[in-house]
Design a protein around this motif. Sequence first.
Motif, PDB file in Angstrom:
ATOM      1  N   SER A  52      -3.702  -0.502  -5.938  1.00 47.26           N
ATOM      2  CA  SER A  52      -5.060  -0.506  -5.584  1.00 47.26           C
ATOM      3  C   SER A  52      -5.501  -1.685  -6.468  1.00 47.26           C
ATOM      4  N   ASP A  53      -6.679  -2.217  -6.234  1.00 44.71           N
ATOM      5  CA  ASP A  53      -7.346  -3.134  -6.879  1.00 44.71           C
ATOM      6  C   ASP A  53      -7.789  -2.619  -8.573  1.00 44.71           C
ATOM      7  N   GLY A  55      -6.177  -0.946 -10.638  1.00 47.76           N
ATOM      8  CA  GLY A  55      -5.180  -0.777 -11.638  1.00 47.76           C
ATOM      9  C   GLY A  55      -4.460   0.785 -11.329  1.00 47.76           C
ATOM     10  N   THR A  56      -4.569   1.259 -10.230  1.00 49.37           N
ATOM     11  CA  THR A  56      -4.013   2.531 -10.080  1.00 49.37           C
ATOM     12  C   THR A  56      -3.077   2.134  -8.833  1.00 49.37           C
ATOM     13  N   HIS A  57      -2.227   3.134  -8.244  1.00 45.68           N
ATOM     14  CA  HIS A  57      -1.519   3.152  -7.189  1.00 45.68           C
ATOM     15  C   HIS A  57      -1.520   4.434  -6.394  1.00 45.68           C
ATOM     16  N   ALA A  58      -1.272   4.471  -5.090  1.00 42.21           N
ATOM     17  CA  ALA A  58      -1.215   5.737  -4.436  1.00 42.21           C
ATOM     18  C   ALA A  58       0.257   5.932  -3.874  1.00 42.21           C
ATOM     19  N   GLY A  81      -2.518   6.475 -12.544  1.00 38.27           N
ATOM     20  CA  GLY A  81      -2.853   5.581 -13.198  1.00 38.27           C
ATOM     21  C   GLY A  81      -1.517   4.711 -13.710  1.00 38.27           C
ATOM     22  N   GLU A  82      -1.614   3.305 -13.896  1.00 36.68           N
ATOM     23  CA  GLU A  82      -0.440   2.854 -14.534  1.00 36.68           C
ATOM     24  C   GLU A  82      -0.129   3.107 -15.818  1.00 36.68           C
ATOM     25  N   ARG A  83      -1.032   3.757 -16.447  1.00 33.84           N
ATOM     26  CA  ARG A  83      -0.714   4.181 -18.125  1.00 33.84           C
ATOM     27  C   ARG A  83      -0.782   5.550 -18.300  1.00 33.84           C
ATOM     28  N   ASP A 102      -7.159   6.850   0.352  1.00 35.80           N
ATOM     29  CA  ASP A 102      -8.321   6.307   0.679  1.00 35.80           C
ATOM     30  C   ASP A 102      -9.783   6.669  -0.327  1.00 35.80           C
ATOM     31  N   VAL A 103      -9.614   8.144  -0.521  1.00 32.77           N
ATOM     32  CA  VAL A 103     -10.757   8.828  -0.912  1.00 32.77           C
ATOM     33  C   VAL A 103     -10.448   9.542  -2.439  1.00 32.77           C
ATOM     34  N   LEU A 104      -9.190   9.886  -2.874  1.00 33.08           N
ATOM     35  CA  LEU A 104      -8.965  10.244  -3.963  1.00 33.08           C
ATOM     36  C   LEU A 104      -9.330   9.448  -5.119  1.00 33.08           C
ATOM     37  N   PRO A 105     -10.278  10.086  -5.931  1.00 33.14           N
ATOM     38  CA  PRO A 105     -10.633   9.194  -7.274  1.00 33.14           C
ATOM     39  C   PRO A 105      -9.471   8.934  -8.143  1.00 33.14           C
ATOM     40  N   SER A 106      -9.693   7.675  -8.880  1.00 40.52           N
ATOM     41  CA  SER A 106      -9.027   7.445 -10.112  1.00 40.52           C
ATOM     42  C   SER A 106      -8.601   8.295 -10.962  1.00 40.52           C
ATOM     43  N   PRO A 107      -7.303   8.474 -11.440  1.00 41.53           N
ATOM     44  CA  PRO A 107      -7.082   9.339 -12.528  1.00 41.53           C
ATOM     45  C   PRO A 107      -7.607   9.089 -13.813  1.00 41.53           C
ATOM     46  N   VAL A 108      -8.308   7.917 -13.978  1.00 36.80           N
ATOM     47  CA  VAL A 108      -8.520   7.541 -15.177  1.00 36.80           C
ATOM     48  C   VAL A 108     -10.183   7.521 -15.059  1.00 36.80           C
ATOM     49  N   ARG A 109     -10.644   8.336 -16.207  1.00 30.82           N
ATOM     50  CA  ARG A 109     -12.257   8.457 -15.937  1.00 30.82           C
ATOM     51  C   ARG A 109     -12.817   7.222 -16.551  1.00 30.82           C
TER      52      ARG A 109
END
Length: 130
Positions: A52-53, A55-58, A81-83, A102-109
Amino acid sequence: MSEPADDLDQWTGTRPGVRADRVRPAVRQAMTAAGFAPMDLGDGSNAWYRRSDDGTHALISHNNALDGDPAVKDWIVGQYGERGGFVEVGGLPLARALEGADVLPSPVRPDGSLVEALYPSLQQALDDLG
């Protein structure tokens, strides 16, 4: 030591042993149309990967494999998250797993803290994290 994102780049995409050509056409076409590529996760596990743009990936898989019946509710989708951090939902048909990517939120707050959570449904994940 290399950055985790750099390490990810080295083992994504098609490599020997990741045989997307053996995946049923309906699955392969749906995944590639959504921008996913096969990924070897190691230890005999494979998943479909999309960066994803933000910094995360699915990742999407069917019992740690690339292939499975698209209608069977055995698919899992996760945002990672990449970290660190992850948000995963299992027990989905492939169409819902693709929707989840497409809809799950990022795991980084926004404050940088990480979410590490497994959810039984997309709606629960969205209600909890949205």
